[in-house]
Design a protein around this motif. Structure first.
Motif, PDB file in Angstrom:
ATOM      1  N   TRP A 152      48.060  59.940  34.535  1.00  0.00           N
ATOM      2  CA  TRP A 152      49.226  60.198  35.387  1.00  0.00           C
ATOM      3  C   TRP A 152      50.530  60.255  34.592  1.00  0.00           C
ATOM      4  O   TRP A 152      51.336  61.137  34.810  1.00  0.00           O
ATOM      5  N   TRP A 191      38.354  61.236  41.236  1.00  0.00           N
ATOM      6  CA  TRP A 191      37.503  60.107  40.814  1.00  0.00           C
ATOM      7  C   TRP A 191      36.237  60.040  41.644  1.00  0.00           C
ATOM      8  O   TRP A 191      36.305  60.056  42.883  1.00  0.00           O
ATOM      9  N   CYS A 225      44.142  63.353  39.085  1.00  0.00           N
ATOM     10  CA  CYS A 225      42.798  62.808  38.877  1.00  0.00           C
ATOM     11  C   CYS A 225      41.911  62.976  40.098  1.00  0.00           C
ATOM     12  O   CYS A 225      42.372  62.837  41.237  1.00  0.00           O
ATOM     13  N   TYR A 243      44.218  63.042  26.923  1.00  0.00           N
ATOM     14  CA  TYR A 243      44.572  63.489  28.277  1.00  0.00           C
ATOM     15  C   TYR A 243      45.632  64.593  28.243  1.00  0.00           C
ATOM     16  O   TYR A 243      46.164  64.973  29.278  1.00  0.00           O
ATOM     17  N   SER A 291      45.862  61.842  43.401  1.00  0.00           N
ATOM     18  CA  SER A 291      44.770  60.878  43.274  1.00  0.00           C
ATOM     19  C   SER A 291      43.721  61.162  44.333  1.00  0.00           C
ATOM     20  O   SER A 291      43.910  60.839  45.498  1.00  0.00           O
ATOM     21  N   ASN A 331      41.757  55.205  32.849  1.00  0.00           N
ATOM     22  CA  ASN A 331      41.885  56.664  32.775  1.00  0.00           C
ATOM     23  C   ASN A 331      43.072  57.171  33.576  1.00  0.00           C
ATOM     24  O   ASN A 331      43.891  57.927  33.076  1.00  0.00           O
ATOM     25  N   SER A 332      43.133  56.761  34.835  1.00  0.00           N
ATOM     26  CA  SER A 332      44.101  57.420  35.722  1.00  0.00           C
ATOM     27  C   SER A 332      45.542  57.064  35.363  1.00  0.00           C
ATOM     28  O   SER A 332      46.411  57.937  35.396  1.00  0.00           O
ATOM     29  N   TRP A 344      38.542  53.145  36.110  1.00  0.00           N
ATOM     30  CA  TRP A 344      39.350  54.173  36.784  1.00  0.00           C
ATOM     31  C   TRP A 344      40.813  54.038  36.356  1.00  0.00           C
ATOM     32  O   TRP A 344      41.477  55.019  36.041  1.00  0.00           O
ATOM     33  N   SER A 345      41.311  52.799  36.323  1.00  0.00           N
ATOM     34  CA  SER A 345      42.731  52.630  36.004  1.00  0.00           C
ATOM     35  C   SER A 345      43.011  52.932  34.531  1.00  0.00           C
ATOM     36  O   SER A 345      44.058  53.488  34.210  1.00  0.00           O
ATOM     37  N   ILE A 362      37.086  61.837  36.718  1.00  0.00           N
ATOM     38  CA  ILE A 362      36.700  60.494  36.252  1.00  0.00           C
ATOM     39  C   ILE A 362      35.397  60.107  36.959  1.00  0.00           C
ATOM     40  O   ILE A 362      35.338  60.072  38.189  1.00  0.00           O
TER      41      ILE A 362
END
Ligand code: NAD
Length: 515
Positions: free
Chosen positions: A182, A190, A188, A491, A221, A177-178, A174-175, A163
């Motif tokens: 997840w 980042w 991920c 994803y 993460s 995507n992550s 970020w959130s 990311i």
């Protein structure tokens, strides 16, 4: 050098987020994978050096990638609803830290405090969305043409998702995507913008307790910092998917590099968003939509309104309403809720803004609301500029480009078809909108002969999307989709399965192969 001001509770917020206020050149926060050069994070609000952050070296990056690859083997085996439960806890943690994180977003990036809180709210919302999604990663079943055969498709995680995010949404992107990655079973890595590294560190600190509490391997993460890490991600064959949010210029480079190694990308690039103001529009609604769209986040949203395409019969009236509204805008510290317009991210952005105004004038643009840098007490950071309005032609070179600043170009149209052609007549295709009470105009705008953008709104401005819909745009905006709807499919990898539960082996298409 000024130290972080205690005004607006910034010091306390930094403390709560585990970010050390550093002015002596050491690393800050909890990022594990950082032993490289220092980058400095300044607040555009008051020019203060908030902290110095160590970037990741190649070795740090390698360590992070190894951790991620190991973590994936474990994480993918956890049932999706259980992964969803962990994301639910992350949402709870974000609720607890909404105030300090919102303040940090506002202080480090420069958007208004309300928008900073709004950004954290978006993170919470996407967590909720992802929790539900963790029980809905549905595949289809198909009828096989062969007897006693069953066909279906299923979705598996892809592995490590890279990311790379932009400065203007330093935490929400970020959130988006992550949290989806997840629940899909991915891990991920980042790389936040080098202009807002503290926001990245704060997010890691917030979710760390959840990962520990649930015995989740830390590589699920990872955070790496510094631009070098961006290129390492682009070139890394162990990363099957790179989600890049940023300018079209850098996005083009990312796209080529990742495609060269047959990796996939989600590209969320620049926009050049327009509102069509029809003669059938409710002008009081246009006013809110256009002014918030053009000056909100000081024009630094990918969905900011950059062009107003106004019907000739109401052009003069609309301009005078806008001029009046612009005259009342308060420019100042984004943490002070009385202000409407905060700073640009840095002096480089101020330069780009000034150059764009000059270029527009050279190309024949007429200034309707004067721009310029704001100076004096309270504006010492040198990043505050006046939102301006310029009458321009759509074909001007400068109008065709995205300038990340509060510059609004206005132009006239005669027919709705002409307005739609103007709206579509730029290289980017992110967000668009029409203000009208005419059902015919509205339907035409939303039809296949209408807007060519990923987002097309009616009687709503171009900015401020909800997480439930898929977010992204066409043409030079990159074609990626994130957030809601079925964006999760990017994803995961799709697998088609055929099972023969008979005793014969018939071939498809009736092909005979007798032995
Ligand atoms: P940018 O392109 O300058 O930087 C984006 C990210 O790329 C940063 O993290 C940066 O450090 C990194 N980077 C720089 N060089 C790189 C390289 N060679 N390889 C990989 N990564 C590299 O953009 P910005 O100024 O941070 O953000 C503003 C831009 O982002 C605007 O164009 C805006 O429209 C766009 N944006 C788009 C969306 C969207 O959803 N479409 C959302 C937010 C921002």
């Amino acid at each position: 050098m000024a130290t972080v001001s205690d005004q607006f509770g910034i010091k306390e917020a930094l403390q709560q987020l585990g970010i050390k206020e550093i002015n002596e050149g050491t690393s800050t926060g909890s990022t594990t994978y950082a032993n490289g050069n220092i980058i400095e994070s300044y607040s555009p609000a008051d020019g203060t050096l908030i902290a110095k952050v160590k970037t990741s070296t190649k070795e740090d990056y390698e360590k992070a990638m190894q951790k991620a690859s190991e973590a994936f083997l474990e994480w993918r085996m956890i049932p999706a609803p259980k992964r969803g439960e962990i994301v639910r806890q992350m949402g709870d943690e974000l609720r607890k830290f909404k105030e300090p994180l919102g303040k940090l977003v506002s202080y480090e990036m420069g958007k208004s405090l309300q928008e900073g809180y709004g950004e954290v709210q978006e993170m919470i919302d996407i967590c909720d969305f992802a929790v539900g999604l963790s029980r809905q990663l549905y595949g289809l079943t198909m009828h096989s043409e062969r007897p006693l055969h069953r066909m279906y498709e299923q979705w598996h995680p892809v592995g490590t998702v890279g990311i790379i995010s932009a400065f203007n949404f330093p935490v929400a992107v970020w959130s988006w995507n992550s949290m989806l990655a997840w629940v899909c079973g991915d891990v991920c890595i980042w790389k936040p913008s080098s202009k807002t590294p503290l926001c990245g560190i704060a997010c890691q600190n917030i979710i760390k307790t959840v990962l520990e509490r649930n015995n989740v391997p830390e590589g699920v993460s990872c955070l790496v910092t510094g631009n070098e890490s961006g290129d390492l991600i682009n070139n890394d064959k162990r990363i099957p998917l790179v989600s890049f949010t940023g300018s079209t210029r850098i996005g083009r480079h990312v796209s080529k590099t990742v495609a060269e190694r047959f990796g996939n990308t989600i590209l969320e690039l620049g926009g050049n968003n327009a509102i069509i103001v029809s003669e059938h529009a409710d002008i009081s609604m246009v006013l809110v939509g256009a002014v918030f769209g053009a000056v909100g986040t000081a024009g630094q949203r990918c969905t900011s309104t950059r062009r107003l395409i106004i019907h000739e019969s109401i052009y003069d009236k609309t301009i005078s309403v806008l001029q009046n509204a612009y005259g009342q805008l308060q420019i100042g510290n984004p943490l002070d809720e009385n202000n409407h317009v905060g700073p640009l991210i840095d002096k480089g952005a101020v330069n780009d803004y000034l150059k764009a105004i000059e270029k527009a004038k050279k190309e024949g643009g007429k200034i309707l609301v004067e721009g310029g840098v704001v100076e004096g007490a309270g504006y010492e950071s040198g990043c505050y500029v006046k939102p301006c309005i310029i009458e321009a032609e759509n074909h001007f070179e400068i109008v065709q480009e995205e300038t990340f600043a509060p510059i609004l170009y206005v132009m006239k149209y005669t027919t709705i078809e002409e307005a739609i052609a103007l709206q579509n007549g730029v290289p980017q295709g992110l967000s668009s909108s029409i203000f009208t009470n005419s059902m015919r105009e509205m339907e035409l705008f939303l039809s296949q002969a209408g807007s060519d953008c990923g987002i097309a709104n009616v009687n709503i401005g171009t900015s401020g999307a909800e997480i439930g819909g898929a977010f992204g745009g066409e043409k030079e905006t990159g074609g990626g989709r994130e957030s809601g709807s079925d964006a999760w499919k990017a994803y995961m990898r799709r697998q088609t399965n055929t099972i023969n539960y008979g005793t014969q082996l018939p071939l498809a298409q009736g092909i005979k192969f007798d032995l």
